[in-house]
Write an enzyme that holds these catalytic residues in place. Structure first.
Site, short mmCIF file in Angstrom:
data_model
loop_
_atom_site.label_atom_id
_atom_site.label_comp_id
_atom_site.label_asym_id
_atom_site.label_seq_id
_atom_site.Cartn_x
_atom_site.Cartn_y
_atom_site.Cartn_z
CD GLU A 1 -18.63 5.19 -41.22
OE1 GLU A 1 -19.27 6.25 -41.35
OE2 GLU A 1 -17.40 5.14 -41.15
CE1 TYR B 1 -16.56 2.62 -43.89
CE2 TYR B 1 -15.39 2.66 -45.98
CZ TYR B 1 -15.39 2.79 -44.60
OH TYR B 1 -14.22 3.08 -43.95
CG ASP C 1 -14.59 -10.94 -21.84
OD1 ASP C 1 -14.99 -11.73 -22.73
OD2 ASP C 1 -13.51 -10.31 -21.92
NE ARG D 1 -8.61 -13.69 -35.02
CZ ARG D 1 -8.27 -14.75 -34.28
NH1 ARG D 1 -8.29 -15.96 -34.79
NH2 ARG D 1 -7.91 -14.60 -33.03
CB THR E 1 -14.20 -13.78 -29.04
OG1 THR E 1 -14.22 -15.05 -28.39
CG2 THR E 1 -13.26 -12.85 -28.29
CE LYS F 1 -10.59 -15.71 -27.57
NZ LYS F 1 -10.30 -14.88 -26.39
#
Ligand SMILES: *Cc1c(COP(=O)(O)O)cnc(C)c1O
Length: 411
Positions: free
Chosen positions: A55, A53, A198, A233, A224, A227
């Site tokens: 954060e 974790y 984008d 991903r 992203t 791609k």
């Protein structure tokens, strides 16, 4: 290897991972948004980092024990900044959609007007589609493409003047021409709007220098990483320093909880790979292959939207043959080619049926396909369209696809 470990615990899941590997190895992948990431990236994504974790931001976390992930995330940030030539990079977005959501959260208030490319003209769901948060919480103005598959910038400028959107979105999921970021910025400036680029589809092309960069033009750049960039991903948001703190807050705690540090490690590796000279060669070959595929299809009497491609993808227009995208996508699957149905501009069919097939070259280029192979792929596609009810013919075509796959082993 790792599959054996899975087999011991869960033979059912292992069986289908193995089958999926086979499928990827033995079929020609032309889905324009897909790619084959490196084994190093996959290893990072399957690493112990999934247990952590973290954060917050590197060196400013809400949890202890983050020394290692701090360095990894900082590496990913620094590499993204250098490769895309931007002041700030947030590498935490779990996906492209969440990257966009975070920018919206930072730059807009519910009810504000946004302008993006219409989904059926090649835009993305997150650019204002009524079924997406972007269409539900904002007032959407859409622009499309002309019959040549090109953005009409004068039309975009006119719509901007008319509707005064607070943010203009450029970038697409199915657009085969070069995007003029400079022009978009001029239009945004003329009404005091933000510009978001984008580049989910074309990030690898931008890094490779075969598509102009939005850096210096867009206030926000989202992408992203899976791609044409060929990473795991995920998503990245980039901006200039003045927006950095706000964007970071919008990602966490705005729309996400703990970052996926295993995926961020994969992003760091993919960005390192993308900084090598080989990646530039790869990006150039993606475009060469797309052009070869387009030429090959046209030589076989097929039609593509706009008549040519300038990037990594194109849309086969099936209207002339009275075929639908839905049917032909299924026929292509029968001959060992994976592609998706897609609307063409002013498509008479519904989005579930469509009159087009989107074809992209990032994945096959990763395998090693060259221009002559794309020519063979074009012949297989054209034959499949024309002999869709001939089972024996389709079987022969599948053999030809399989032969190409054997020529370029994967993993
Ligand atoms: C793929 C894509 C996205 C969304 O990416 P996900 O990771 O699937 O959420 C956003 N914008 C564009 C233009 C895309 O092509």
């Amino acid at each position: 290897m790792e599959l054996d470990v899975i087999k011991q615990v869960d033979p059912q899941v292992a069986e289908y991972i193995e089958k999926e590997l086979k499928r990827q190895q033995t079929t020609i992948e032309l889905i324009a948004s897909e790619n084959f990431t490196s084994k190093a990236v996959m290893a990072a994504c399957g690493s112990v980092l999934t247990n952590k974790y973290a954060e917050g931001k590197p060196y400013k976390r809400f949890y202890n024990g983050c020394d290692n992930v701090d360095v990894i995330e900082e590496l990913a940030q620094e590499r993204a900044k250098k490769l895309f030539n931007v002041g700030h990079a947030n590498v935490q977005p779990h996906s492209g959609a969440q990257a966009n959501m975070a920018v919206f959260l930072y730059a807009l208030k519910a009810g504000d007007t946004i302008m993006g490319m219409d989904l059926s003209n090649g835009g993305h769901l997150t650019h204002g589609s009524p079924v997406n948060f972007s269409g539900m919480y904002f007032n959407v103005v859409s622009y499309g493409v002309d019959e040549n598959g090109c953005i009409n910038y004068d039309e975009v400028a006119k719509l901007a003047q008319q509707h005064k959107p607070k943010m203009i979105i450029c970038g697409a999921s199915n657009y085969s021409k070069i995007i003029d970021f400079k022009r978009f910025r001029e239009i945004a400036d003329s009404i005091g709007a933000y510009l978001m680029a984008d580049i989910a589809h074309i990030a690898g092309l931008v890094i490779g220098g075969v598509h102009p960069s939005p850096a210096g033009y867009a206030h926000f750049i989202t992408t992203t990483t899976h791609k044409s960039l060929r990473g795991p991903r995920g998503g990245i948001i980039m901006c200039e320093d003045e927006h950095a703190a706000g964007i970071d807050k919008a990602v966490f705690p705005g729309v996400q909880g703990g970052p996926l540090e295993h995926i961020i490690a994969g992003k760091a590796i993919a960005l390192l790979e993308a900084s090598k000279p080989e990646f530039k060669t790869y990006a150039e070959q993606i475009v060469k292959n797309a052009k070869a595929l387009a030429t090959g299809l046209i030589d076989e009497a097929m039609e593509i939207v706009g008549g040519c491609t300038e990037n990594h993808l194109m849309t086969l227009d099936l209207r002339k043959y009275n075929k639908t995208g839905k049917d032909i996508a299924n026929i292509l699957e029968k001959v060992g080619i994976t592609a998706n149905k897609n609307t063409v501009p002013n498509d008479p069919q519904s989005p579930f049926v469509t009159s087009g097939i989107r074809l992209g070259t990032p994945a096959v280029t990763t395998r090693g396909f060259k221009e002559e192979d794309m020519n063979e792929v074009a012949k297989i596609i054209a034959s499949a369209v024309f002999s869709s009810d001939n089972e024996l013919g389709l079987k022969n075509l599948k053999e030809r696809s399989f032969k190409l796959c054997l020529k370029y082993p994967l993993y």
